[in-house]
Design a protein around this motif. Structure first.
Motif, PDB file in Angstrom:
ATOM      1  N   TYR A  68     -24.014  -8.541 -15.248  1.00  0.00           N
ATOM      2  CA  TYR A  68     -25.167  -8.661 -16.151  1.00  0.00           C
ATOM      3  C   TYR A  68     -26.229  -9.563 -15.533  1.00  0.00           C
ATOM      4  CZ  TYR A  68     -27.500  -9.187 -20.708  1.00  0.00           C
ATOM      5  OH  TYR A  68     -28.396  -9.183 -21.749  1.00  0.00           O
ATOM      6  N   ARG A  69     -25.792 -10.660 -14.941  1.00  0.00           N
ATOM      7  CA  ARG A  69     -26.751 -11.592 -14.346  1.00  0.00           C
ATOM      8  C   ARG A  69     -27.302 -11.066 -13.030  1.00  0.00           C
ATOM      9  NH1 ARG A  69     -23.112 -16.909 -15.995  1.00  0.00           N
ATOM     10  NH2 ARG A  69     -23.711 -16.898 -18.202  1.00  0.00           N
ATOM     11  N   SER A  90     -27.955  -7.958 -12.566  1.00  0.00           N
ATOM     12  CA  SER A  90     -28.996  -7.044 -13.039  1.00  0.00           C
ATOM     13  C   SER A  90     -30.249  -7.822 -13.450  1.00  0.00           C
ATOM     14  CB  SER A  90     -28.462  -6.239 -14.228  1.00  0.00           C
ATOM     15  OG  SER A  90     -29.482  -5.465 -14.814  1.00  0.00           O
ATOM     16  N   ARG A  94     -31.827 -12.495 -19.221  1.00  0.00           N
ATOM     17  CA  ARG A  94     -30.378 -12.328 -19.396  1.00  0.00           C
ATOM     18  C   ARG A  94     -29.682 -13.667 -19.688  1.00  0.00           C
ATOM     19  NH1 ARG A  94     -32.265  -7.771 -19.169  1.00  0.00           N
ATOM     20  NH2 ARG A  94     -31.383  -6.013 -18.030  1.00  0.00           N
ATOM     21  N   GLU A 148     -27.901  -6.801 -24.607  1.00  0.00           N
ATOM     22  CA  GLU A 148     -26.581  -7.303 -24.201  1.00  0.00           C
ATOM     23  C   GLU A 148     -25.454  -6.489 -24.823  1.00  0.00           C
ATOM     24  OE1 GLU A 148     -23.900 -11.393 -24.197  1.00  0.00           O
ATOM     25  OE2 GLU A 148     -26.062 -11.495 -24.569  1.00  0.00           O
ATOM     26  N   GLU A 190     -25.173  -3.266 -22.915  1.00  0.00           N
ATOM     27  CA  GLU A 190     -24.586  -3.473 -21.596  1.00  0.00           C
ATOM     28  C   GLU A 190     -23.097  -3.776 -21.694  1.00  0.00           C
ATOM     29  OE1 GLU A 190     -26.018  -3.040 -18.642  1.00  0.00           O
ATOM     30  OE2 GLU A 190     -27.828  -2.373 -19.664  1.00  0.00           O
ATOM     31  N   ARG A 191     -22.708  -4.527 -22.726  1.00  0.00           N
ATOM     32  CA  ARG A 191     -21.277  -4.830 -22.909  1.00  0.00           C
ATOM     33  C   ARG A 191     -20.491  -3.564 -23.228  1.00  0.00           C
ATOM     34  NH1 ARG A 191     -19.318  -9.944 -23.338  1.00  0.00           N
ATOM     35  NH2 ARG A 191     -20.835 -11.637 -23.223  1.00  0.00           N
TER      36      ARG A 191
END
Length: 318
Positions: free
Chosen positions: A50-51, A53, A162, A215, A218-219
């Motif tokens: 995630y980070r 990205s 993010r 988020e 994405e999760r």
């Protein structure tokens, strides 16, 4: 620090709990805000992706901002005829953006390892800096006081940085307070202070919803991909086990065929000898060869019984 991330070891990790993952996915439909995964290894892996990205997006965003600021500064200076007078202020802003770009492009892994504090500091500097630069971009006092820069910065903060919601809210509160206290309002309509506070609060509320939805999406995608990888790995393992079992059975059948052929051939030879001795009326030879044929057939019976027991055991395991 984020632990070392290895895609192959993560996919092959035996600690992934498929039931917990499916339960988490079911509960996400009832949540408004994102929550951590129940398994720490999956949480670390997700945060790393995630980070990463977010870091890629920030690189593009700051590079575009740097280019846009250069073009705008040149056009503004040419239009006002004051390129030299505003050079120091514009140069300072460009230098700040350039340093941020160097950090993002050159020290990417260091940024990922200390993502929350570094990105929070960058967010505060970005909001304060974007509001402050309005003081030297234009000579029009009305324009430099009223501009939606702070609201735009809030949207960029929640959409691209993010950050965890708590950290993002802290950065947004500091940046918004700076804009209000410094008199850098987002509107020049009546009651600009009240309107600015309301606009910023509304922008923060929408930003929270935007960051939460990003988020959560994405999760969900991350966990669905992990489940698909888990199922694929299980299918590959079963396929390999089936291939090994098939190979073992083929070797067993070849061995059994060889072992069965020997007593059968021996029995046939002895029976042919019995036939020849019976013709010659050699009763002692007939008895001897009948005994040997009987022994060969007994061995054949034992081999067949062993084969049947092996087949029953395989059927029970299946």
């Amino acid at each position: 620090m984020t632990p070392e991330y290895n895609e192959r070891s993560r996919r092959q990790s035996p600690n992934f709990d498929c039931a917990l993952a499916r339960d988490w996915l079911k509960k996400t439909d009832q949540r408004l805000l994102p929550s951590s995964f129940p398994q720490i290894a999956e949480e670390y892996s997700f945060l790393h992706e995630y980070r990463q990205s977010g870091l890629r997006t920030l690189r593009v965003a700051f590079l575009a901002a740097f280019a846009a600021f250069v073009v705008f500064a040149i056009l503004s200076g040419v239009a006002d005829g004051e390129i030299v007078s505003g050079f120091a202020a514009r140069g300072t802003a460009l230098l700040s953006l350039g340093l941020v770009l160097i950090v993002l492009f050159v020290f990417g892994q260091g940024v990922i390892g200390n993502y929350v504090p570094l990105m929070s500091a960058l967010g505060v500097l970005g909001m304060v800096g974007s509001s402050s630069t309005r003081k030297f971009i234009s000579v029009d006092s009305e324009l430099l006081v009223a501009a939606p820069t702070s609201a735009i910065a809030l949207w960029l903060l929640f959409a691209f940085f993010r950050l965890p919601l708590g950290a993002a809210l802290g950065v947004a509160a500091i940046g918004s307070a700076y804009s209000v206290v410094s008199g850098l309002y987002v509107t020049n309509l009546p009651y600009p202070l009240t309107r600015t506070i309301l606009y910023l609060a509304f922008s923060i509320a929408l930003g929270v919803l935007l960051a939460s939805s990003i988020e959560m999406r994405e999760r969900r995608l991350f966990l669905q991909r992990r489940l698909a990888e888990y199922v694929q790995d299980e299918l590959e393992l079963k396929s390999q086990a089936a291939m090994i079992a098939s190979s073992d059975k083929a070797r067993l059948m070849a061995t059994v065929a060889h072992d069965l052929r020997q007593p059968m051939m021996a029995a046939m030879i002895h029976l042919s000898l019995v036939d020849s001795r019976a013709t010659e009326e050699d009763l002692n030879g007939v008895t001897e060869h009948l005994g040997r044929a009987r022994a060969s057939l007994s061995l054949l019976e034992e081999l067949l019984e062993h084969l049947l027991e092996t087949a029953r055991g395989e059927a029970a395991r299946d």
